[in-house]
Motif scaffolding. Structure first.
Motif, PDB file in Angstrom:
ATOM      1  N   PHE A 101      37.796 -25.508 -38.082  1.00 41.05           N
ATOM      2  CA  PHE A 101      36.572 -26.654 -38.966  1.00 41.05           C
ATOM      3  C   PHE A 101      36.721 -27.638 -38.275  1.00 41.05           C
ATOM      4  CE2 PHE A 101      39.312 -30.003 -41.437  1.00 41.05           C
ATOM      5  CZ  PHE A 101      38.349 -30.743 -41.092  1.00 41.05           C
ATOM      6  N   VAL A 102      36.949 -29.004 -38.000  1.00 43.28           N
ATOM      7  CA  VAL A 102      36.509 -29.768 -37.281  1.00 43.28           C
ATOM      8  C   VAL A 102      35.678 -28.660 -35.727  1.00 43.28           C
ATOM      9  CG1 VAL A 102      37.562 -31.623 -35.560  1.00 43.28           C
ATOM     10  CG2 VAL A 102      39.091 -31.180 -37.011  1.00 43.28           C
ATOM     11  N   GLN A 103      36.144 -28.268 -35.121  1.00 38.93           N
ATOM     12  CA  GLN A 103      35.204 -27.958 -33.454  1.00 38.93           C
ATOM     13  C   GLN A 103      33.574 -27.305 -34.095  1.00 38.93           C
ATOM     14  OE1 GLN A 103      35.080 -27.754 -30.841  1.00 38.93           O
ATOM     15  NE2 GLN A 103      37.541 -28.610 -30.700  1.00 38.93           N
ATOM     16  N   GLN A 104      34.080 -26.719 -35.299  1.00 40.90           N
ATOM     17  CA  GLN A 104      32.828 -26.195 -36.254  1.00 40.90           C
ATOM     18  C   GLN A 104      31.758 -27.152 -36.133  1.00 40.90           C
ATOM     19  OE1 GLN A 104      31.994 -22.761 -37.006  1.00 40.90           O
ATOM     20  NE2 GLN A 104      32.853 -22.720 -34.240  1.00 40.90           N
ATOM     21  N   GLY A 105      32.171 -28.155 -36.870  1.00 37.43           N
ATOM     22  CA  GLY A 105      31.591 -29.459 -37.075  1.00 37.43           C
ATOM     23  C   GLY A 105      30.999 -30.104 -35.844  1.00 37.43           C
ATOM     24  N   ARG A 106      31.706 -29.988 -35.119  1.00 36.30           N
ATOM     25  CA  ARG A 106      31.652 -31.093 -33.606  1.00 36.30           C
ATOM     26  C   ARG A 106      30.012 -30.018 -33.424  1.00 36.30           C
ATOM     27  NH1 ARG A 106      34.679 -33.612 -29.252  1.00 36.30           N
ATOM     28  NH2 ARG A 106      35.271 -35.240 -30.878  1.00 36.30           N
ATOM     29  N   LYS A 107      30.109 -28.680 -33.376  1.00 39.21           N
ATOM     30  CA  LYS A 107      29.408 -27.730 -32.545  1.00 39.21           C
ATOM     31  C   LYS A 107      28.077 -27.874 -33.318  1.00 39.21           C
ATOM     32  CE  LYS A 107      28.601 -22.687 -32.666  1.00 39.21           C
ATOM     33  NZ  LYS A 107      29.053 -21.983 -32.807  1.00 39.21           N
ATOM     34  N   GLY A 108      28.086 -28.453 -34.872  1.00 35.54           N
ATOM     35  CA  GLY A 108      26.992 -27.383 -35.317  1.00 35.54           C
ATOM     36  C   GLY A 108      26.010 -29.541 -35.014  1.00 35.54           C
ATOM     37  N   PHE A 109      27.062 -30.752 -35.065  1.00 36.51           N
ATOM     38  CA  PHE A 109      26.635 -31.153 -34.728  1.00 36.51           C
ATOM     39  C   PHE A 109      25.698 -31.640 -33.942  1.00 36.51           C
ATOM     40  CE2 PHE A 109      26.955 -35.955 -33.106  1.00 36.51           C
ATOM     41  CZ  PHE A 109      26.695 -36.917 -34.002  1.00 36.51           C
ATOM     42  N   LEU A 110      26.269 -31.303 -32.668  1.00 34.56           N
ATOM     43  CA  LEU A 110      25.984 -31.258 -31.055  1.00 34.56           C
ATOM     44  C   LEU A 110      24.286 -30.395 -31.291  1.00 34.56           C
ATOM     45  CD1 LEU A 110      28.897 -30.721 -28.715  1.00 34.56           C
ATOM     46  CD2 LEU A 110      27.467 -32.735 -29.768  1.00 34.56           C
ATOM     47  N   GLY A 111      24.508 -28.906 -31.756  1.00 32.36           N
ATOM     48  CA  GLY A 111      22.938 -28.696 -31.655  1.00 32.36           C
ATOM     49  C   GLY A 111      22.447 -29.543 -32.865  1.00 32.36           C
ATOM     50  N   ALA A 112      22.233 -30.155 -34.002  1.00 33.03           N
ATOM     51  CA  ALA A 112      21.252 -31.033 -33.922  1.00 33.03           C
ATOM     52  C   ALA A 112      20.882 -32.099 -33.975  1.00 33.03           C
ATOM     53  CB  ALA A 112      22.221 -31.129 -35.325  1.00 33.03           C
ATOM     54  N   MET A 113      21.738 -32.916 -33.028  1.00 33.43           N
ATOM     55  CA  MET A 113      21.532 -33.545 -32.056  1.00 33.43           C
ATOM     56  C   MET A 113      20.717 -33.923 -31.072  1.00 33.43           C
ATOM     57  SD  MET A 113      22.055 -36.835 -32.909  1.00 33.43           S
ATOM     58  CE  MET A 113      22.715 -37.918 -32.577  1.00 33.43           C
ATOM     59  N   ALA A 114      20.836 -31.560 -30.491  1.00 35.60           N
ATOM     60  CA  ALA A 114      19.902 -31.426 -29.316  1.00 35.60           C
ATOM     61  C   ALA A 114      18.663 -30.976 -29.717  1.00 35.60           C
ATOM     62  CB  ALA A 114      20.473 -30.446 -28.705  1.00 35.60           C
ATOM     63  N   GLU A 115      18.904 -30.232 -30.366  1.00 36.21           N
ATOM     64  CA  GLU A 115      17.330 -29.685 -31.301  1.00 36.21           C
ATOM     65  C   GLU A 115      16.522 -31.609 -31.340  1.00 36.21           C
ATOM     66  OE1 GLU A 115      17.617 -27.586 -34.808  1.00 36.21           O
ATOM     67  OE2 GLU A 115      19.340 -26.177 -33.430  1.00 36.21           O
ATOM     68  N   ALA A 116      16.581 -32.734 -31.926  1.00 38.81           N
ATOM     69  CA  ALA A 116      16.162 -33.636 -32.603  1.00 38.81           C
ATOM     70  C   ALA A 116      15.809 -34.141 -31.390  1.00 38.81           C
ATOM     71  CB  ALA A 116      16.955 -34.587 -33.371  1.00 38.81           C
ATOM     72  N   GLY A 117      16.143 -33.867 -30.403  1.00 36.05           N
ATOM     73  CA  GLY A 117      16.037 -34.913 -29.018  1.00 36.05           C
ATOM     74  C   GLY A 117      16.260 -35.995 -28.616  1.00 36.05           C
ATOM     75  N   LEU A 118      17.918 -36.005 -29.144  1.00 34.33           N
ATOM     76  CA  LEU A 118      18.658 -37.344 -29.080  1.00 34.33           C
ATOM     77  C   LEU A 118      20.124 -36.705 -27.993  1.00 34.33           C
ATOM     78  CD1 LEU A 118      18.638 -38.203 -33.133  1.00 34.33           C
ATOM     79  CD2 LEU A 118      17.054 -38.765 -31.731  1.00 34.33           C
ATOM     80  N   ARG A 119      20.338 -38.178 -27.947  1.00 35.28           N
ATOM     81  CA  ARG A 119      21.229 -37.994 -26.464  1.00 35.28           C
ATOM     82  C   ARG A 119      22.437 -38.565 -27.936  1.00 35.28           C
ATOM     83  NH1 ARG A 119      24.431 -42.959 -24.897  1.00 35.28           N
ATOM     84  NH2 ARG A 119      25.365 -42.833 -23.093  1.00 35.28           N
ATOM     85  N   VAL A 120      23.576 -38.146 -26.849  1.00 37.65           N
ATOM     86  CA  VAL A 120      24.746 -38.177 -28.338  1.00 37.65           C
ATOM     87  C   VAL A 120      25.807 -39.295 -27.408  1.00 37.65           C
ATOM     88  CG1 VAL A 120      26.768 -37.405 -28.900  1.00 37.65           C
ATOM     89  CG2 VAL A 120      24.673 -36.251 -29.574  1.00 37.65           C
ATOM     90  N   ASP A 121      26.123 -40.311 -27.664  1.00 34.51           N
ATOM     91  CA  ASP A 121      26.725 -41.957 -27.134  1.00 34.51           C
ATOM     92  C   ASP A 121      28.498 -40.906 -27.284  1.00 34.51           C
ATOM     93  OD1 ASP A 121      28.405 -43.339 -26.856  1.00 34.51           O
ATOM     94  OD2 ASP A 121      27.068 -44.764 -27.040  1.00 34.51           O
ATOM     95  N   PRO A 122      28.994 -40.898 -25.576  1.00 31.90           N
ATOM     96  CA  PRO A 122      30.544 -40.857 -26.456  1.00 31.90           C
ATOM     97  C   PRO A 122      31.741 -41.162 -27.297  1.00 31.90           C
ATOM     98  CG  PRO A 122      29.697 -40.494 -24.007  1.00 31.90           C
ATOM     99  CD  PRO A 122      28.237 -40.951 -25.195  1.00 31.90           C
ATOM    100  N   ARG A 123      30.625 -42.337 -26.816  1.00 34.23           N
ATOM    101  CA  ARG A 123      31.657 -43.348 -28.122  1.00 34.23           C
ATOM    102  C   ARG A 123      31.620 -43.111 -29.746  1.00 34.23           C
ATOM    103  NH1 ARG A 123      29.738 -48.785 -26.967  1.00 34.23           N
ATOM    104  NH2 ARG A 123      27.499 -47.577 -27.855  1.00 34.23           N
ATOM    105  N   TYR A 124      30.744 -42.341 -30.042  1.00 29.53           N
ATOM    106  CA  TYR A 124      29.946 -42.016 -31.385  1.00 29.53           C
ATOM    107  C   TYR A 124      31.000 -40.859 -31.931  1.00 29.53           C
ATOM    108  CZ  TYR A 124      26.223 -45.470 -30.878  1.00 29.53           C
ATOM    109  OH  TYR A 124      25.776 -46.752 -30.858  1.00 29.53           O
ATOM    110  N   LEU A 125      31.189 -40.141 -30.697  1.00 29.22           N
ATOM    111  CA  LEU A 125      32.644 -38.824 -31.425  1.00 29.22           C
ATOM    112  C   LEU A 125      34.385 -39.388 -31.313  1.00 29.22           C
ATOM    113  CD1 LEU A 125      30.542 -36.626 -28.896  1.00 29.22           C
ATOM    114  CD2 LEU A 125      30.649 -36.558 -31.609  1.00 29.22           C
ATOM    115  N   VAL A 126      34.044 -39.495 -32.690  1.00 29.97           N
ATOM    116  CA  VAL A 126      35.108 -39.465 -33.060  1.00 29.97           C
ATOM    117  C   VAL A 126      36.374 -38.642 -33.841  1.00 29.97           C
ATOM    118  CG1 VAL A 126      35.090 -42.559 -32.296  1.00 29.97           C
ATOM    119  CG2 VAL A 126      34.949 -41.181 -34.650  1.00 29.97           C
ATOM    120  N   ASP A 127      37.200 -39.044 -33.487  1.00 28.54           N
ATOM    121  CA  ASP A 127      38.343 -37.998 -33.738  1.00 28.54           C
ATOM    122  C   ASP A 127      40.411 -38.441 -33.981  1.00 28.54           C
ATOM    123  OD1 ASP A 127      40.005 -36.618 -31.992  1.00 28.54           O
ATOM    124  OD2 ASP A 127      37.967 -36.534 -31.680  1.00 28.54           O
ATOM    125  N   GLY A 128      40.861 -37.726 -35.282  1.00 28.70           N
ATOM    126  CA  GLY A 128      42.779 -38.274 -35.570  1.00 28.70           C
ATOM    127  C   GLY A 128      42.616 -37.937 -36.544  1.00 28.70           C
TER     128      GLY A 128
END
Length: 337
Positions: free
Chosen positions: A192-219
């Motif tokens: 589910f974590v991988q699915q969530g990341r897929k949805g996040f990156l897809g939505a950000m790309a569609e909005a034309g927004l850059r993803v700051d690598p520091r803003y992707l945290v997991d643990g």
């Protein structure tokens, strides 16, 4: 009334009545219905020990959790278990819960299965490549996965669409003017974590927004992990104006971190939690969240799938994906100036 009395009442042999009550295929449907109706009318309940000896079944379903201290006090988990227990009770079956070491869960599965204590397993927190599922397939043990995994053959599963949930959360935040959006998630080996990341990156790309690598945290998948990851995000310069959290457990800790930092949630930083809001109100917050189903209903549906599987329904007909809906609360708002 015992089995002998019921057989005499029906004018049948005890063997025929026992086989009818236990669902043996050689008993005709008409005979089975007649026996079941007579048993219900007479208030007959089969001796559970005798039934298990006759059928070779344990009349129990197992669930093994790599339990930590947070799980034992997690109302969400307990509500899922409550739904499972209620559904099994209606089928005159029991739920067996065992804890396991996170480093070697398969050994606990082996002990439960080789001891013939269960008829099937519910497997939670599925991984991308899950050794527990591979083990159950190899042993021929019926199972229902609470979440999906990468298996070559069809299997029964119930899953909540994390990709869609996170996508809808991002779309909501973008509509509120946010551009610096972070994703706080659980361990990346979970499906589910991988699915969530897929949805996040897809939505950000569609909005034309850059993803700051520091803003992707997991643990770690617990409240402490959520607290520590949120604290890390707050140290970023510039810090995110909004955070999507892909699970409820980390969401509780993340909210606590914001409150402890003196941040006004919903104004200074917006929060949306996927998979339901924390069950206990946190300092008056009505959490904005995506929600697929109540945890009690999830537990009931898991057992319905398991009973159908034990009844002979093919696994590829027992695959359920629930889409979440967005529930607006007061933890998100317009992007601060």
């Amino acid at each position: 009334m015992n089995l002998k009395d019921l057989a005499q009442r029906l004018g049948m042999s005890q063997t025929t009545v026992s086989r009818a009550l236990n669902g043996y295929p050689e008993v005709s449907a008409q005979t089975r219905e007649r026996v079941i109706a007579a048993a219900a009318e007479a208030g007959y309940r089969p001796n559970p020990v005798a039934r298990r000896l006759a059928t070779g079944r344990a009349d129990a379903i197992g669930i093994i959790y790599p339990l930590g201290a947070a799980d034992l006090g997690d109302p969400y988990f307990l509500e899922v278990v409550g739904g499972m227990t209620e559904a099994l009770n209606r089928a005159d079956m029991d739920l067996m819960i065992a804890s396991a070491s996170q480093s070697d869960e398969v050994r606990t599965y082996a002990r439960m299965i080789e001891g013939r204590r269960i008829d099937g397993m519910v497997v939670a927190r599925t991984k991308l490549d899950d050794p527990r599922l591979h083990y159950l397939v190899r042993k021929g043990i019926p199972f229902v996965a609470y979440g999906r995994s990468n298996l070559p053959d069809p299997y029964a599963w119930l899953d909540l669409d994390t990709a869609v949930g996170v996508r809808r959360a991002v779309e909501r935040l973008v509509s509120l003017g946010h551009r610096r959006i972070a994703l706080l998630g659980g361990p990346t080996d979970l499906y589910f974590v991988q699915q969530g990341r897929k949805g996040f990156l897809g939505a950000m790309a569609e909005a034309g927004l850059r993803v700051d690598p520091r803003y992707l945290v997991d643990g770690v998948l617990n409240q402490v992990g959520g607290y520590e990851r949120m604290a890390r995000l707050l140290l970023c310069d510039p810090r995110p104006t909004a955070v999507v959290i892909d699970n409820q457990i980390c969401g509780v800790g993340a909210l606590r971190a914001l409150v402890d930092a003196g941040i006004e949630v919903g104004r200074d930083v917006s929060i949306i939690i996927n998979d339901g809001s924390p069950p206990d109100p946190l300092m008056g917050y009505n959490v904005t969240a995506t929600e697929s189903a109540k945890p009690h209903d999830i537990g009931v549906r898991l057992i319905e799938l398991m009973l159908a599987l034990l009844g002979g329904t093919p696994a590829d007909e027992l695959q359920v994906l629930w889409e979440p809906k967005l529930k607006i609360g007061n933890t998100d708002g317009p992007c601060p100036g």
